[in-house]
Design an enzyme around this catalytic site. Structure first.
Site, PDB file in Angstrom:
ATOM      1  N   TYR A   1     -54.863  17.028  58.346  1.00  0.00           N
ATOM      2  CA  TYR A   1     -54.177  17.362  59.609  1.00  0.00           C
ATOM      3  C   TYR A   1     -53.546  16.115  60.211  1.00  0.00           C
ATOM      4  CZ  TYR A   1     -53.741  17.986  64.691  1.00  0.00           C
ATOM      5  OH  TYR A   1     -53.283  17.976  65.991  1.00  0.00           O
TER       6      TYR A   1
ATOM      7  N   LYS B   1     -49.577  15.035  60.827  1.00  0.00           N
ATOM      8  CA  LYS B   1     -49.010  14.722  62.149  1.00  0.00           C
ATOM      9  C   LYS B   1     -48.430  13.307  62.145  1.00  0.00           C
ATOM     10  CE  LYS B   1     -49.033  16.848  65.494  1.00  0.00           C
ATOM     11  NZ  LYS B   1     -48.090  17.869  66.052  1.00  0.00           N
TER      12      LYS B   1
ATOM     13  N   THR C   1     -50.864  13.812  68.346  1.00  0.00           N
ATOM     14  CA  THR C   1     -52.287  13.722  68.625  1.00  0.00           C
ATOM     15  C   THR C   1     -52.793  12.290  68.489  1.00  0.00           C
ATOM     16  OG1 THR C   1     -54.433  14.330  67.667  1.00  0.00           O
ATOM     17  CG2 THR C   1     -52.581  14.416  66.189  1.00  0.00           C
ATOM     18  N   ASP C   2     -53.897  12.002  69.151  1.00  0.00           N
ATOM     19  CA  ASP C   2     -54.506  10.668  68.994  1.00  0.00           C
ATOM     20  C   ASP C   2     -55.145  10.508  67.603  1.00  0.00           C
ATOM     21  OD1 ASP C   2     -56.690  12.385  69.325  1.00  0.00           O
ATOM     22  OD2 ASP C   2     -57.633  11.226  70.931  1.00  0.00           O
ATOM     23  N   GLU C   3     -55.298  11.635  66.876  1.00  0.00           N
ATOM     24  CA  GLU C   3     -55.995  11.557  65.579  1.00  0.00           C
ATOM     25  C   GLU C   3     -55.215  10.739  64.550  1.00  0.00           C
ATOM     26  OE1 GLU C   3     -57.951  15.195  64.408  1.00  0.00           O
ATOM     27  OE2 GLU C   3     -57.968  15.917  66.465  1.00  0.00           O
TER      28      GLU C   3
END
Ligand code: NAD
Ligand code: TYD
Length: 379
Positions: A185, A189, A137-139
């Protein structure tokens, strides 16, 4: 039947995974697609009804943390590719229960890597022709500044960019952006991404990592903004907007993400990272107003009918201000671009949720979970 390739897709019963499974099963009848999914609350086999009887599709209910099961599956089917999507994926849940995120996202990824290493190193040809593709993810990059709250002319545009498309800051997430995750989260990741790269650097495993922006479309679990709000608007329920609703997300239609995964799995360069996004930034509140307008129109309500449902609530802890992906590398190197304009994608998505109320009722009542638990008891 002899298959040209044997590929495990983890998390194939979830939102994005089900679109990837469907695409691969339909497009590659000569590949065996093995969907490995634990069927947590987010996994739902109803997402795959249309392809479940295909001869090149198999479902295995398994936890990716269960190293022995993954190892024997990989051996039994001589698996040569893994597309890894299984994860705990909701930021709000990670704030309440970070352990589950570390277990599945970090330990689960490590268990897959270790199994792949053991099986692939035992093949006479070793890692040749193998691929471990990790979906992230970009997060992981953290949050970008909102230094243009009114929006500026963006440096780039794609088909997905909404009409009158704006950027809300000067900076974007590039493949070279330093990791700086904020939520449990994104921290989990980020950790899993590092493990995947470490297996390339240490053992020479052919890995690829991609980091994608927020996805939307059919079959998304209604804890996430778009399906939750479409369902609430339909039922006249309050729409809980976190903080002032000014946070920015960059939205991509899920089938465009699945197409990117296909291109990258087949043509991406080993050990590379690719960012996936559509240059399509939206402030939450503006997006919510588009959803309200679309649902009201499709239900035959007068314009503005559901605006009163907007309810500002306490902000999410550590709420990231802005995400915006630069996917130029993927577009230039592999020729991928989104296929769908955002307004079209939202209309398609709203129609799908309105037309599939039974799916929604089933997931919101949790009926499907009870069914799987009885069906797969003891396995
Ligand atoms: P999702 O929550 O809808 O689905 C996750 C799937 O993984 C479910 O089917 C679940 O049953 C399965 N799963 C969970 N724990 C498991 C375990 N221990 N063993 C086996 N299976 C397990 O998630 P999603 O939104 O489809 O996201 C898929 C992947 O894409 C995730 O890795 C996520 O980080 C990444 N991603 C998501 C988005 C997004 O906007 N949704 C954006 C970028 C990247
Ligand atoms: P979400 O769909 O949870 O994705 P992510 O947190 O991974 O970006 O949330 C998208 C945005 O919408 C995020 O800024 C949080 C916000 N949001 C709300 O304002 N209310 C809600 O009820 C939810 C679920 C999200």
């Amino acid at each position: 039947m002899n298959f040209k390739r044997n590929i495990i897709i983890t998390g194939g019963a979830g939102f994005i995974g089900s679109h990837v499974v469907r695409l691969f099963v339909n497009k590659y009848p000569d590949y065996r697609i093995i969907n490995v999914d634990k069927l947590t609350y987010a996994g739902n086999l109803a997402n795959l009804r249309d392809i479940e009887d295909r001869p090149n599709y198999m479902f295995v209910r398994a936890d990716i943390c269960d190293f022995d099961t993954i190892l024997s599956l990989m051996k039994e089917y001589a698996v040569d590719g893994i597309i890894h999507l299984a994860a705990e994926s909701h930021v709000d849940r990670s704030i309440k229960d970070p352990f589950t995120f570390a277990r599945t996202n970090v330990m689960g990824t490590l268990s897959l890597l270790q199994a792949a290493k053991a099986v692939w190193e035992a093949f006479p040809e070793g890692y040749e022709g193998k691929r471990f593709y990790h979906i992230s993810t970009d997060e992981v990059y953290g949050a970008l500044a909102m230094n243009h709250p009114e929006g500026i002319e963006p440096p780039f545009k794609t088909v997905a960019s909404s009409e009158g498309h704006k950027a809300y800051g000067d900076d974007f997430f590039y493949e070279t952006t330093k990791y700086n995750p904020h939520s449990p989260y994104s921290a989990s990741k980020a950790s899993s991404d590092h493990f995947v790269r470490a297996f390339h650097d240490t053992f020479g495993m052919p890995t690829i990592v991609t980091n994608c922006s927020n996805n939307y479309g059919p079959y998304q679990f209604p804890e996430k903004l778009i399906p939750l709000f479409i369902n609430n608007i339909r039922h006249g329920k309050p729409l809980p907007v976190y903080g002032k609703g000014e946070n920015v997300r960059d939205w991509l239609f899920v089938e465009d993400h699945a197409r990117a995964i296909d291109v990258i799995f087949h043509e991406g360069k080993i050990a590379e990272t690719y960012n996936i996004g559509g240059f399509n930034e939206w402030k939450n509140i503006d997006l919510i107003k588009v959803m309200i307008k679309t649902v009201d129109r499709l239900l035959g309500n007068p314009e503005g009918h559901s605006l009163g449902l907007i309810t500002y609530v306490t902000d999410r802890l550590g709420h990231d201000a802005r995400y915006a992906i630069d996917s130029t590398k993927l577009q230039k190197e592999l020729g991928w671009e989104p296929s769908l304009q955002f307004e079209e994608g939202i209309e398609k998505t709203v129609r799908w949720y309105l037309d599939n109320q039974e799916w929604m009722d089933n997931v919101t009542s949790g009926e499907y979970e009870k069914y799987y638990d009885s069906m797969y008891k003891g396995r």
